[in-house]
Design a protein around this motif. Structure first.
Motif, mmCIF file in Angstrom:
data_model
loop_
_atom_site.group_PDB
_atom_site.id
_atom_site.type_symbol
_atom_site.label_atom_id
_atom_site.label_comp_id
_atom_site.label_asym_id
_atom_site.label_seq_id
_atom_site.Cartn_x
_atom_site.Cartn_y
_atom_site.Cartn_z
ATOM 1 N N MET A 1 51.818 45.131 39.915
ATOM 2 C CA MET A 1 51.007 45.035 38.760
ATOM 3 C C MET A 1 49.530 45.771 39.145
ATOM 4 O O MET A 1 49.111 45.673 40.180
ATOM 5 C CB MET A 1 50.510 43.682 38.323
ATOM 6 C CG MET A 1 51.771 42.797 37.892
ATOM 7 S SD MET A 1 51.451 41.088 37.732
ATOM 8 C CE MET A 1 50.859 40.533 39.330
ATOM 9 N N LYS A 2 48.949 46.221 38.352
ATOM 10 C CA LYS A 2 47.578 46.946 38.364
ATOM 11 C C LYS A 2 46.604 46.454 37.386
ATOM 12 O O LYS A 2 46.799 46.216 36.297
ATOM 13 C CB LYS A 2 47.727 48.484 38.157
ATOM 14 C CG LYS A 2 48.690 49.154 39.144
ATOM 15 C CD LYS A 2 48.221 49.219 40.380
ATOM 16 C CE LYS A 2 49.357 49.766 41.514
ATOM 17 N NZ LYS A 2 49.020 49.999 42.833
ATOM 18 N N LEU A 3 45.208 46.651 37.865
ATOM 19 C CA LEU A 3 44.113 46.030 37.059
ATOM 20 C C LEU A 3 43.336 47.520 36.894
ATOM 21 O O LEU A 3 42.818 48.125 37.892
ATOM 22 C CB LEU A 3 43.237 45.163 37.578
ATOM 23 C CG LEU A 3 42.053 44.761 36.896
ATOM 24 C CD1 LEU A 3 42.532 44.186 35.490
ATOM 25 C CD2 LEU A 3 40.959 43.970 37.688
ATOM 26 N N ILE A 4 43.287 48.052 35.820
ATOM 27 C CA ILE A 4 42.491 49.165 35.294
ATOM 28 C C ILE A 4 41.249 48.728 34.949
ATOM 29 O O ILE A 4 41.028 48.281 34.028
ATOM 30 C CB ILE A 4 43.410 50.269 34.631
ATOM 31 C CG1 ILE A 4 44.677 50.563 35.162
ATOM 32 C CG2 ILE A 4 42.515 51.506 34.135
ATOM 33 C CD1 ILE A 4 45.808 51.238 34.386
ATOM 34 N N VAL A 5 40.107 49.231 35.605
ATOM 35 C CA VAL A 5 38.641 49.092 35.168
ATOM 36 C C VAL A 5 38.110 50.518 34.743
ATOM 37 O O VAL A 5 38.148 51.388 35.457
ATOM 38 C CB VAL A 5 38.029 48.397 36.338
ATOM 39 C CG1 VAL A 5 36.708 48.245 35.985
ATOM 40 C CG2 VAL A 5 38.757 47.097 36.853
ATOM 41 N N SER A 66 51.558 46.769 34.211
ATOM 42 C CA SER A 66 52.764 46.930 35.093
ATOM 43 C C SER A 66 52.422 48.059 35.804
ATOM 44 O O SER A 66 51.880 48.993 35.424
ATOM 45 C CB SER A 66 54.162 46.947 34.667
ATOM 46 O OG SER A 66 54.397 47.894 33.828
ATOM 47 N N ALA A 67 52.906 47.995 37.086
ATOM 48 C CA ALA A 67 52.734 49.333 37.895
ATOM 49 C C ALA A 67 53.158 50.457 37.430
ATOM 50 O O ALA A 67 52.586 51.722 37.400
ATOM 51 C CB ALA A 67 53.204 49.272 39.228
ATOM 52 N N SER A 68 54.315 50.446 36.813
ATOM 53 C CA SER A 68 55.239 51.492 35.991
ATOM 54 C C SER A 68 54.290 52.149 34.879
ATOM 55 O O SER A 68 54.749 53.302 34.604
ATOM 56 C CB SER A 68 56.516 51.033 35.721
ATOM 57 O OG SER A 68 56.331 50.291 34.696
ATOM 58 N N MET A 69 53.528 51.404 34.185
ATOM 59 C CA MET A 69 52.609 51.660 33.156
ATOM 60 C C MET A 69 51.414 52.336 33.513
ATOM 61 O O MET A 69 50.855 52.935 32.781
ATOM 62 C CB MET A 69 52.885 50.615 32.308
ATOM 63 C CG MET A 69 52.319 50.862 30.745
ATOM 64 S SD MET A 69 52.289 49.340 29.813
ATOM 65 C CE MET A 69 52.057 50.174 28.150
ATOM 66 N N ALA A 70 50.948 51.969 34.721
ATOM 67 C CA ALA A 70 49.587 52.231 34.988
ATOM 68 C C ALA A 70 49.228 53.739 34.637
ATOM 69 O O ALA A 70 48.003 54.019 34.402
ATOM 70 C CB ALA A 70 49.229 51.962 36.525
ATOM 71 N N ASP A 71 50.058 54.948 35.225
ATOM 72 C CA ASP A 71 49.582 56.185 35.117
ATOM 73 C C ASP A 71 49.399 56.621 33.505
ATOM 74 O O ASP A 71 48.369 57.325 33.197
ATOM 75 C CB ASP A 71 50.767 57.280 35.722
ATOM 76 C CG ASP A 71 50.687 56.881 37.191
ATOM 77 O OD1 ASP A 71 49.531 56.758 37.879
ATOM 78 O OD2 ASP A 71 51.759 57.275 37.942
ATOM 79 N N ALA A 78 41.671 58.518 29.958
ATOM 80 C CA ALA A 78 40.950 59.581 30.142
ATOM 81 C C ALA A 78 40.789 60.496 29.146
ATOM 82 O O ALA A 78 39.717 61.238 28.689
ATOM 83 C CB ALA A 78 41.410 60.074 31.526
ATOM 84 N N LYS A 79 42.015 60.787 28.496
ATOM 85 C CA LYS A 79 42.002 61.748 27.401
ATOM 86 C C LYS A 79 41.254 61.232 26.405
ATOM 87 O O LYS A 79 40.422 62.267 25.618
ATOM 88 C CB LYS A 79 43.755 61.734 27.201
ATOM 89 C CG LYS A 79 43.807 63.076 25.970
ATOM 90 C CD LYS A 79 45.378 63.170 25.779
ATOM 91 C CE LYS A 79 45.951 61.884 24.903
ATOM 92 N NZ LYS A 79 47.232 61.912 24.504
ATOM 93 N N LYS A 90 34.105 56.304 34.236
ATOM 94 C CA LYS A 90 34.878 56.391 35.430
ATOM 95 C C LYS A 90 36.194 55.275 35.315
ATOM 96 O O LYS A 90 36.121 54.371 34.632
ATOM 97 C CB LYS A 90 34.060 55.650 36.892
ATOM 98 C CG LYS A 90 33.005 56.542 37.199
ATOM 99 C CD LYS A 90 33.342 57.364 38.146
ATOM 100 C CE LYS A 90 32.166 57.951 39.057
ATOM 101 N NZ LYS A 90 30.938 58.800 38.326
ATOM 102 N N ILE A 91 36.986 55.631 36.175
ATOM 103 C CA ILE A 91 38.278 54.823 35.910
ATOM 104 C C ILE A 91 38.765 54.439 37.527
ATOM 105 O O ILE A 91 38.718 55.033 38.242
ATOM 106 C CB ILE A 91 39.523 55.449 35.262
ATOM 107 C CG1 ILE A 91 38.936 55.945 33.782
ATOM 108 C CG2 ILE A 91 40.716 54.717 35.405
ATOM 109 C CD1 ILE A 91 40.391 56.566 33.051
ATOM 110 N N PHE A 92 38.857 52.989 37.706
ATOM 111 C CA PHE A 92 39.302 52.552 38.943
ATOM 112 C C PHE A 92 40.532 51.721 38.498
ATOM 113 O O PHE A 92 40.751 50.906 37.753
ATOM 114 C CB PHE A 92 38.190 51.329 39.407
ATOM 115 C CG PHE A 92 36.567 52.104 39.566
ATOM 116 C CD1 PHE A 92 36.281 53.151 40.513
ATOM 117 C CD2 PHE A 92 35.814 51.890 38.648
ATOM 118 C CE1 PHE A 92 35.174 53.440 40.633
ATOM 119 C CE2 PHE A 92 34.609 52.368 38.781
ATOM 120 C CZ PHE A 92 33.994 53.378 39.721
ATOM 121 N N VAL A 93 41.392 51.788 39.846
ATOM 122 C CA VAL A 93 42.810 51.231 39.596
ATOM 123 C C VAL A 93 42.798 50.322 41.061
ATOM 124 O O VAL A 93 42.458 50.809 42.123
ATOM 125 C CB VAL A 93 43.901 52.160 39.678
ATOM 126 C CG1 VAL A 93 45.103 51.437 39.559
ATOM 127 C CG2 VAL A 93 43.620 53.225 38.619
#
Length: 112
Positions: A1-5, A66-71, A78-79, A90-93
């Protein structure tokens, strides 16, 4: 799992929210913040007096996925948030060690 800030310009919030909803993001947290980066603030004139604006209004998004969806989420933010001008943000993961949905007790990916 990822937290995208992500920090973005305020007027881009609705566009980013719609784009994330379209790719399947089911929730996010939004905070109004002030900050500065490369632009280091700017000066404005108000009623004939010049003053420095050291902190610029921004929006902070926090999205747990989920980690698979992070990218895909990072690319979408970003787009959609990009204007091509200074201050786009900025984007932090970050890695999430554990998550829990309070209402149901579901944990980790089930809680997202």
């Amino acid at each position: 799992m990822k937290l995208i800030v992500a920090t973005i310009k305020p007027f881009k919030l609705e566009d980013v929210r719609e784009a994330l909803t379209e790719i399947g993001v089911r929730g996010m947290m939004v905070t109004e913040i002030k900050g500065f980066g490369a632009q280091s603030g700017h000066t404005e004139i108000y009623r004939g007096a010049e003053y420095a604006v050291n902190f610029v209004p921004k929006i902070k998004l926090e999205v747990a996925v989920s980690a698979s969806m992070a990218d895909q989420v990072i690319e979408t933010i970003a787009k959609t948030a990009r204007t091509g001008k200074i201050g786009d943000g900025k984007i932090f993961v970050l890695d999430i060690g554990q998550a829990m949905r309070v209402r149901t007790g579901e944990t980790n990916e089930d809680a997202l």
